[in-house]
Scaffold this active site. Structure first.
Site, PDB file in Angstrom:
ATOM      1  N   GLU A 164      -5.108  -4.643  10.858  1.00 13.93           N
ATOM      2  CA  GLU A 164      -3.934  -3.700  10.969  1.00 13.93           C
ATOM      3  C   GLU A 164      -4.147  -2.971  12.333  1.00 13.93           C
ATOM      4  O   GLU A 164      -4.875  -1.975  12.327  1.00 13.93           O
ATOM      5  CB  GLU A 164      -4.060  -2.672   9.741  1.00 13.93           C
ATOM      6  CG  GLU A 164      -3.752  -3.360   8.585  1.00 13.93           C
ATOM      7  CD  GLU A 164      -3.063  -2.487   7.372  1.00 13.93           C
ATOM      8  OE1 GLU A 164      -2.240  -2.369   6.887  1.00 13.93           O
ATOM      9  OE2 GLU A 164      -3.820  -1.259   7.352  1.00 13.93           O
TER      10      GLU A 164
ATOM     11  N   GLY B 179       3.299   2.291  10.676  1.00 12.14           N
ATOM     12  CA  GLY B 179       4.466   3.098  10.615  1.00 12.14           C
ATOM     13  C   GLY B 179       5.193   3.357  11.765  1.00 12.14           C
ATOM     14  O   GLY B 179       5.754   4.483  12.002  1.00 12.14           O
TER      15      GLY B 179
ATOM     16  N   SER C  22       4.015  -2.355  10.157  1.00 11.08           N
ATOM     17  CA  SER C  22       5.258  -2.302  10.448  1.00 11.08           C
ATOM     18  C   SER C  22       5.968  -3.824   9.938  1.00 11.08           C
ATOM     19  O   SER C  22       6.859  -4.180  10.619  1.00 11.08           O
ATOM     20  CB  SER C  22       5.721  -1.903  12.040  1.00 11.08           C
ATOM     21  OG  SER C  22       5.322  -0.813  12.173  1.00 11.08           O
TER      22      SER C  22
ATOM     23  N   HIS D  43      -9.521   1.330   5.125  1.00 10.66           N
ATOM     24  CA  HIS D  43      -8.156   1.433   5.949  1.00 10.66           C
ATOM     25  C   HIS D  43      -8.062   2.391   7.265  1.00 10.66           C
ATOM     26  O   HIS D  43      -9.092   3.537   7.048  1.00 10.66           O
ATOM     27  CB  HIS D  43      -7.013   1.911   5.146  1.00 10.66           C
ATOM     28  CG  HIS D  43      -5.432   2.105   5.457  1.00 10.66           C
ATOM     29  ND1 HIS D  43      -4.947   2.727   6.442  1.00 10.66           N
ATOM     30  CD2 HIS D  43      -4.609   0.995   5.422  1.00 10.66           C
ATOM     31  CE1 HIS D  43      -3.907   2.493   6.730  1.00 10.66           C
ATOM     32  NE2 HIS D  43      -3.587   1.546   6.041  1.00 10.66           N
TER      33      HIS D  43
ATOM     34  N   LYS E 104       0.067   4.467  -0.141  1.00  7.74           N
ATOM     35  CA  LYS E 104      -0.460   5.575   0.521  1.00  7.74           C
ATOM     36  C   LYS E 104      -0.331   6.805  -0.481  1.00  7.74           C
ATOM     37  O   LYS E 104      -0.231   6.671  -1.750  1.00  7.74           O
ATOM     38  CB  LYS E 104       0.081   5.628   1.989  1.00  7.74           C
ATOM     39  CG  LYS E 104       0.000   4.389   2.709  1.00  7.74           C
ATOM     40  CD  LYS E 104       0.128   4.565   4.056  1.00  7.74           C
ATOM     41  CE  LYS E 104       0.094   3.258   4.819  1.00  7.74           C
ATOM     42  NZ  LYS E 104       0.264   3.359   6.252  1.00  7.74           N
TER      43      LYS E 104
ATOM     44  N   ASN F 108       0.763  -1.086  -0.074  1.00 12.39           N
ATOM     45  CA  ASN F 108       0.012  -0.061   0.072  1.00 12.39           C
ATOM     46  C   ASN F 108       0.766   1.212  -0.042  1.00 12.39           C
ATOM     47  O   ASN F 108       1.657   1.524   1.170  1.00 12.39           O
ATOM     48  CB  ASN F 108      -1.000   0.010   1.342  1.00 12.39           C
ATOM     49  CG  ASN F 108      -1.682   1.252   1.382  1.00 12.39           C
ATOM     50  OD1 ASN F 108      -1.776   2.257   0.486  1.00 12.39           O
ATOM     51  ND2 ASN F 108      -2.207   1.410   2.496  1.00 12.39           N
TER      52      ASN F 108
ATOM     53  N   GLU G  83      -6.488   4.896   8.164  1.00 12.51           N
ATOM     54  CA  GLU G  83      -6.262   6.105   8.059  1.00 12.51           C
ATOM     55  C   GLU G  83      -7.284   6.917   7.109  1.00 12.51           C
ATOM     56  O   GLU G  83      -7.677   7.981   7.579  1.00 12.51           O
ATOM     57  CB  GLU G  83      -4.996   6.371   7.020  1.00 12.51           C
ATOM     58  CG  GLU G  83      -3.764   6.014   7.896  1.00 12.51           C
ATOM     59  CD  GLU G  83      -2.573   5.369   7.122  1.00 12.51           C
ATOM     60  OE1 GLU G  83      -2.411   5.472   5.700  1.00 12.51           O
ATOM     61  OE2 GLU G  83      -1.542   5.021   7.547  1.00 12.51           O
TER      62      GLU G  83
END
Ligand code: 13P
Length: 248
Positions: free
Chosen positions: A164, A170, A209, A94, A13, A11, A96
Site C-alpha cells: 500500500e 485515500g 485508491s 498498516h 478503518k 478495511n 496509518e
C-alpha cells in the site's frame, strides 16, 4: 507464476456502526458463496462479534492486535481476544498505525507472530511515502521494510502481504501498472529469499485508491493476488464490483 486464489479485503478503518450490519449482509449474500475468490471485511473492533455472526462466507478480520497475550496495555486487544470475538485474521502494520502509533517493523513482526500463535491469519502491510517514491528508492525501501517485518514463522497458509503506497491511500492516485508490477515482483523475491518455495504461495495484495473503475486493471497485473480496499469497501455497491473484477 502460480495462480493464487484472489483475496479481496475491505478495511473499514474508524468507520461503521451496528446499523451497517446490512452492508455486510448484502456483501455476504452476493459474494459469500463465491468459491473463486476469498472475501474479507475488517470492521472496527466494536463490530467484529456482530459481523462474525452474519458473515456467511465472508472472513471477518481485525485491523490490529497487540503482540502480547495479556497485561497492562490499556486500550489494546490481544490476538486471542479478537479471535474470541470472531475474527479469523487481522491486518498488521498498516501505514496509518506505523505513522499514528509509531509502530516499527519489529513491532509489526511481533504482532504477526502473535496472530500465528493464536492460529489466526495476517495481512502484513508495507509501502513507501511520496518522498520515498520520489527519491527513486521505493523498491529498496519497501522490500527492506518487508524483510524486517516478516515474522519467523511466516508461511503461505496464514500470511498475506499488502503493498500500500502511502501516497495512494485515500487520494485517488494509483501507481502506474508497471510500478505496481515491479514492486510486487520485488516483494515476491523477498518472500522466496526468506521462505524458499513457500514464498511463492503468499498472496500479495495491492491497496490504495482501488475502486470499481480501476480494480480489473490492477487485479490483472502479474503477481497482484488481491486488493486491500478502504473507502470503496464501505458500501456494498462500491465493494461488490471490485470482488467481481477479481480474475478467476
Ligand atoms: P483507500 O482504498 O481508501 O485508498 O484505502 C486503502 C487502505 O488503506 C486499505 O488498507
Amino acid at each position: 507464476m502460480r495462480q493464487l486464489k484472489p483475496y479481496i479485503v475491505g478495511n473499514w478503518k474508524m468507520n461503521g456502526s451496528s446499523a451497517d450490519l446490512a452492508i455486510l449482509k448484502a456483501i455476504a449474500d452476493a459474494a459469500g458463496s463465491d468459491t473463486g475468490v476469498d472475501v474479507g471485511i475488517c470492521p472496527p473492533a466494536t463490530l467484529i462479534a456482530a459481523f462474525a455472526q452474519s458473515a456467511g462466507g465472508v472472513h471477518i478480520g481485525a485491523q490490529d492486535c497487540h503482540a502480547k497475550t495479556s497485561g497492562a496495555h490499556t486500550g489494546c486487544l490481544s490476538a486471542a481476544m479478537i479471535k474470541e470475538a470472531g475474527a479469523t485474521f487481522s491486518i498488521v502494520g498498516h501505514s496509518e498505525r506505523r505513522a499514528d502509533q509509531g509502530e516499527t517493523d519489529a513491532d509489526v513482526a511481533a504482532k504477526a507472530e502473535a496472530l500465528h500463535d493464536a492460529v489466526l491469519g495476517a495481512i502484513l502491510c508495507v509501502g513507501e511515502t511520496l518522498d520515498e517514491r520520489d527519491s527513486g528508492n521505493a523498491i529498496a525501501i519497501v522490500t527492506a521494510q518487508l524483510a524486517a517485518s516478516l515474522p519467523q514463522s511466516a508461511s503461505a497458509d496464514w500470511l498475506s502481504v499488502a503493498y500500500e503506497p502511502v501516497w495512494a491511500i485515500g487520494t485517488g492516485r494509483v501507481p502506474v501498472a508497471d510500478d505496481i508490477a515491479a514492486m510486487h515482483a520485488a516483494l515476491r523475491a523477498t518472500l522466496t529469499d526468506r521462505m524458499g518455495a513457500e514464498g511463492a504461495g503468499v498472496r500479495i495484495l495491492y491497496g490504495g485508491s482501488v475502486n470499481s473503475g480501476n480494480a480489473a486493471e490492477i487485479l490483472a497485473i502479474p503477481d497482484v493476488g488481491g486488493a486491500l480496499v478502504g473507502g470503496a469497501s464501505l458500501k456494498a455497491e462500491t465493494f461488490l464490483p471490485i470482488i467481481q473484477a477479481a480474475p478467476r
